[in-house]
Motif scaffolding. Structure first.
Motif, PDB file in Angstrom:
ATOM      1  N   SER A  26     -26.597  -8.759 -11.562  1.00 38.83           N
ATOM      2  CA  SER A  26     -26.684  -7.838 -10.442  1.00 38.83           C
ATOM      3  C   SER A  26     -25.928  -8.363  -9.243  1.00 38.83           C
ATOM      4  CB  SER A  26     -28.148  -7.589 -10.083  1.00 38.83           C
ATOM      5  OG  SER A  26     -28.758  -8.818  -9.709  1.00 38.83           O
ATOM      6  N   SER A  27     -25.956  -9.709  -9.057  1.00 36.19           N
ATOM      7  CA  SER A  27     -25.207 -10.312  -7.951  1.00 36.19           C
ATOM      8  C   SER A  27     -23.719 -10.115  -8.143  1.00 36.19           C
ATOM      9  CB  SER A  27     -25.548 -11.795  -7.833  1.00 36.19           C
ATOM     10  OG  SER A  27     -24.753 -12.409  -6.847  1.00 36.19           O
ATOM     11  N   SER A  28     -23.268 -10.263  -9.409  1.00 39.84           N
ATOM     12  CA  SER A  28     -21.850 -10.075  -9.713  1.00 39.84           C
ATOM     13  C   SER A  28     -21.408  -8.654  -9.393  1.00 39.84           C
ATOM     14  CB  SER A  28     -21.589 -10.393 -11.189  1.00 39.84           C
ATOM     15  OG  SER A  28     -20.278 -10.053 -11.537  1.00 39.84           O
ATOM     16  N   SER A  29     -22.248  -7.669  -9.738  1.00 40.94           N
ATOM     17  CA  SER A  29     -21.889  -6.276  -9.489  1.00 40.94           C
ATOM     18  C   SER A  29     -21.816  -5.984  -8.006  1.00 40.94           C
ATOM     19  CB  SER A  29     -22.928  -5.359 -10.146  1.00 40.94           C
ATOM     20  OG  SER A  29     -22.922  -5.569 -11.546  1.00 40.94           O
ATOM     21  N   SER A  30     -22.740  -6.577  -7.238  1.00 40.75           N
ATOM     22  CA  SER A  30     -22.758  -6.308  -5.813  1.00 40.75           C
ATOM     23  C   SER A  30     -21.586  -6.949  -5.092  1.00 40.75           C
ATOM     24  CB  SER A  30     -24.080  -6.814  -5.208  1.00 40.75           C
ATOM     25  OG  SER A  30     -24.167  -8.225  -5.374  1.00 40.75           O
ATOM     26  N   LEU A  31     -21.050  -8.066  -5.667  1.00 39.16           N
ATOM     27  CA  LEU A  31     -19.919  -8.743  -5.029  1.00 39.16           C
ATOM     28  C   LEU A  31     -18.581  -8.092  -5.354  1.00 39.16           C
ATOM     29  CD1 LEU A  31     -20.887 -12.501  -5.534  1.00 39.16           C
ATOM     30  CD2 LEU A  31     -20.912 -11.205  -3.400  1.00 39.16           C
ATOM     31  N   SER A  32     -18.540  -7.294  -6.414  1.00 42.25           N
ATOM     32  CA  SER A  32     -17.279  -6.703  -6.851  1.00 42.25           C
ATOM     33  C   SER A  32     -16.752  -5.710  -5.815  1.00 42.25           C
ATOM     34  CB  SER A  32     -17.471  -5.998  -8.192  1.00 42.25           C
ATOM     35  OG  SER A  32     -16.266  -5.395  -8.592  1.00 42.25           O
ATOM     36  N   ARG A  33     -15.519  -5.876  -5.422  1.00 42.00           N
ATOM     37  CA  ARG A  33     -14.882  -4.971  -4.474  1.00 42.00           C
ATOM     38  C   ARG A  33     -13.493  -4.563  -4.979  1.00 42.00           C
ATOM     39  NH1 ARG A  33     -19.309  -5.101  -3.112  1.00 42.00           N
ATOM     40  NH2 ARG A  33     -20.226  -5.353  -1.015  1.00 42.00           N
ATOM     41  N   ASP A  34     -13.353  -4.488  -6.301  1.00 49.63           N
ATOM     42  CA  ASP A  34     -12.048  -4.106  -6.855  1.00 49.63           C
ATOM     43  C   ASP A  34     -11.609  -2.740  -6.360  1.00 49.63           C
ATOM     44  OD1 ASP A  34     -12.104  -6.452  -8.200  1.00 49.63           O
ATOM     45  OD2 ASP A  34     -12.684  -5.618 -10.139  1.00 49.63           O
ATOM     46  N   TRP A  35     -12.537  -1.831  -6.194  1.00 48.15           N
ATOM     47  CA  TRP A  35     -12.205  -0.475  -5.767  1.00 48.15           C
ATOM     48  C   TRP A  35     -11.541  -0.472  -4.400  1.00 48.15           C
ATOM     49  CZ3 TRP A  35     -14.223   1.083  -1.161  1.00 48.15           C
ATOM     50  CH2 TRP A  35     -15.305   0.355  -0.652  1.00 48.15           C
ATOM     51  N   LEU A  36     -11.911  -1.437  -3.541  1.00 40.16           N
ATOM     52  CA  LEU A  36     -11.340  -1.504  -2.201  1.00 40.16           C
ATOM     53  C   LEU A  36      -9.860  -1.863  -2.266  1.00 40.16           C
ATOM     54  CD1 LEU A  36     -11.628  -1.459   0.864  1.00 40.16           C
ATOM     55  CD2 LEU A  36     -12.385  -3.848   0.769  1.00 40.16           C
ATOM     56  N   VAL A  37      -9.551  -2.854  -3.089  1.00 48.26           N
ATOM     57  CA  VAL A  37      -8.152  -3.257  -3.239  1.00 48.26           C
ATOM     58  C   VAL A  37      -7.324  -2.109  -3.807  1.00 48.26           C
ATOM     59  CG1 VAL A  37      -6.586  -4.879  -4.360  1.00 48.26           C
ATOM     60  CG2 VAL A  37      -8.827  -5.658  -3.568  1.00 48.26           C
ATOM     61  N   GLN A  38      -7.861  -1.410  -4.800  1.00 47.63           N
ATOM     62  CA  GLN A  38      -7.129  -0.305  -5.402  1.00 47.63           C
ATOM     63  C   GLN A  38      -6.925   0.844  -4.424  1.00 47.63           C
ATOM     64  OE1 GLN A  38      -9.306   0.725  -8.918  1.00 47.63           O
ATOM     65  NE2 GLN A  38      -9.018  -1.281  -9.888  1.00 47.63           N
ATOM     66  N   ALA A  39      -7.956   1.132  -3.624  1.00 47.31           N
ATOM     67  CA  ALA A  39      -7.846   2.224  -2.655  1.00 47.31           C
ATOM     68  C   ALA A  39      -6.795   1.932  -1.603  1.00 47.31           C
ATOM     69  CB  ALA A  39      -9.196   2.468  -1.991  1.00 47.31           C
ATOM     70  N   VAL A  40      -6.784   0.695  -1.092  1.00 48.14           N
ATOM     71  CA  VAL A  40      -5.791   0.315  -0.087  1.00 48.14           C
ATOM     72  C   VAL A  40      -4.398   0.303  -0.705  1.00 48.14           C
ATOM     73  CG1 VAL A  40      -5.016  -1.516   1.460  1.00 48.14           C
ATOM     74  CG2 VAL A  40      -7.449  -0.988   1.281  1.00 48.14           C
ATOM     75  N   GLY A  41      -4.305  -0.169  -1.939  1.00 52.03           N
ATOM     76  CA  GLY A  41      -3.005  -0.213  -2.600  1.00 52.03           C
ATOM     77  C   GLY A  41      -2.395   1.154  -2.794  1.00 52.03           C
ATOM     78  N   LYS A  42      -3.241   2.169  -3.099  1.00 48.38           N
ATOM     79  CA  LYS A  42      -2.729   3.517  -3.298  1.00 48.38           C
ATOM     80  C   LYS A  42      -2.271   4.163  -1.996  1.00 48.38           C
ATOM     81  CE  LYS A  42      -5.473   4.533  -7.423  1.00 48.38           C
ATOM     82  NZ  LYS A  42      -6.547   5.389  -7.991  1.00 48.38           N
ATOM     83  N   SER A  43      -2.922   3.815  -0.904  1.00 47.70           N
ATOM     84  CA  SER A  43      -2.581   4.440   0.379  1.00 47.70           C
ATOM     85  C   SER A  43      -1.493   3.694   1.128  1.00 47.70           C
ATOM     86  CB  SER A  43      -3.829   4.526   1.271  1.00 47.70           C
ATOM     87  OG  SER A  43      -4.307   3.221   1.568  1.00 47.70           O
ATOM     88  N   TYR A  44      -1.137   2.495   0.703  1.00 47.35           N
ATOM     89  CA  TYR A  44      -0.134   1.696   1.407  1.00 47.35           C
ATOM     90  C   TYR A  44       1.250   2.295   1.203  1.00 47.35           C
ATOM     91  CZ  TYR A  44       2.600  -2.345   2.884  1.00 47.35           C
ATOM     92  OH  TYR A  44       3.479  -3.168   3.522  1.00 47.35           O
ATOM     93  N   PRO A  45       1.981   2.567   2.272  1.00 48.85           N
ATOM     94  CA  PRO A  45       3.279   3.240   2.140  1.00 48.85           C
ATOM     95  C   PRO A  45       4.371   2.370   1.547  1.00 48.85           C
ATOM     96  CG  PRO A  45       2.910   2.631   4.418  1.00 48.85           C
ATOM     97  CD  PRO A  45       1.631   2.307   3.690  1.00 48.85           C
ATOM     98  N   GLY A  46       4.201   1.063   1.558  1.00 50.73           N
ATOM     99  CA  GLY A  46       5.209   0.192   0.971  1.00 50.73           C
ATOM    100  C   GLY A  46       6.468   0.042   1.788  1.00 50.73           C
ATOM    101  N   ARG A  47       6.336   0.067   3.111  1.00 49.23           N
ATOM    102  CA  ARG A  47       7.525  -0.014   3.973  1.00 49.23           C
ATOM    103  C   ARG A  47       7.612  -1.340   4.728  1.00 49.23           C
ATOM    104  NH1 ARG A  47       6.756   6.023   6.581  1.00 49.23           N
ATOM    105  NH2 ARG A  47       7.153   7.183   4.683  1.00 49.23           N
TER     106      ARG A  47
END
Length: 267
Positions: A26-47
């Protein structure tokens, strides 16, 4: 923010501390923030890549101060050559190069002839569709219609397809709202300018041979497109459909003494 790195715990436990207890899972699940990295990566314009800045730095170091000044001087000579060649082309096409002495880099060429041919083609096409029972939707904006504008932006596409980059074809009539501020004739240098036009610039590193090729392709594309639109309008029989008003063509008169317009465009 250039160079920023977004990181978050992956939520995976090392084998050395692998306890099999449910609390560890349960501690491992609560620490996981992979979704945050993916969300920022998709919105980053890459400029924020450093590649362009690195290339510029290497180029300037290679040229040195004398080399850079030499390139600027060559560009000034190239600008005068481009101006002469573009002026000659304008005379051949019945257009004119705008007088903008405050701009030592870019030049503008009117496209009134293309505008007239495009308007005639659009009117003939619409008239033919109406008589054929089709429902025609016109993509030109209402402000463009009011000023007798047709869509001449395809001319820029033709140039691009022939490896002519850097030019801009500006037609006017586009309205864009940014941060609550509405811009009329968005993309043009000034609102309300009565002529469609294209721009061309004398870039650093350009050559006279490239200018010659550019002007040659410009003349060829202009003549081909104008001939195509004019022939299509004639073949559709625009003159026989003017009674219902569907094929009236609004043309823009070219005032070759419009110094105030050129001064406005310069700003």
């Amino acid at each position: 923010v250039g160079g920023a790195i977004v990181a978050a715990p992956a939520g995976k436990l090392n084998s050395s501390s692998s306890g099999n207890s449910s609390s560890s899972s349960s501690s491992s699940s609560s620490l996981s923030r992979d979704w945050l990295v993916q969300a920022v990566g998709k919105s980053y314009p890459g400029r924020a890549s450093i590649s362009a800045h690195l290339d510029l730095l290497l180029t300037l170091l290679h040229l040195g101060a004398d080399g850079w000044i030499g390139k600027l001087s060559q560009r000034e000579v190239l600008f005068q050559y481009l101006k002469c060649k573009l002026t000659d082309a304008a005379e051949m096409l019945g257009e004119r190069v705008l007088k903008t002495p405050g701009n030592p880099i870019s030049l503008s060429l009117t496209l009134d002839g293309l505008n007239t041919a495009a308007a005639a083609n659009a009117a003939a096409t619409a008239a033919g569709a109406v008589h054929g029972g089709q429902n025609v939707s016109n993509n030109n904006s209402s402000s463009s219609k009011a000023r007798g504008r047709a869509d001449v932006s395809f001319f820029g596409s033709m140039l691009w397809a022939r490896n002519v980059s850097g030019t801009r074809v500006l037609n006017g009539g586009k309205q864009q709202t940014i941060s609550g501020i509405t811009f009329q004739d968005y993309g043009c240098h000034i609102s309300g300018y009565p002529h469609p036009y294209m721009t061309a610039a004398a870039a650093i590193g350009g050559t006279k041979q490239e200018v010659d090729v550019f002007v040659e392709r410009l003349l060829k594309c202009y003549k081909e497109l104008k001939s195509k639109w004019s022939n299509n309008a004639a073949a559709t029989g625009t003159e026989d459909t003017t009674t219902d008003g569907a094929a009236h063509v609004a043309t823009v008169a070219v005032d070759h003494s419009a110094e105030e317009e050129e001064a406005a465009a310069e700003e």
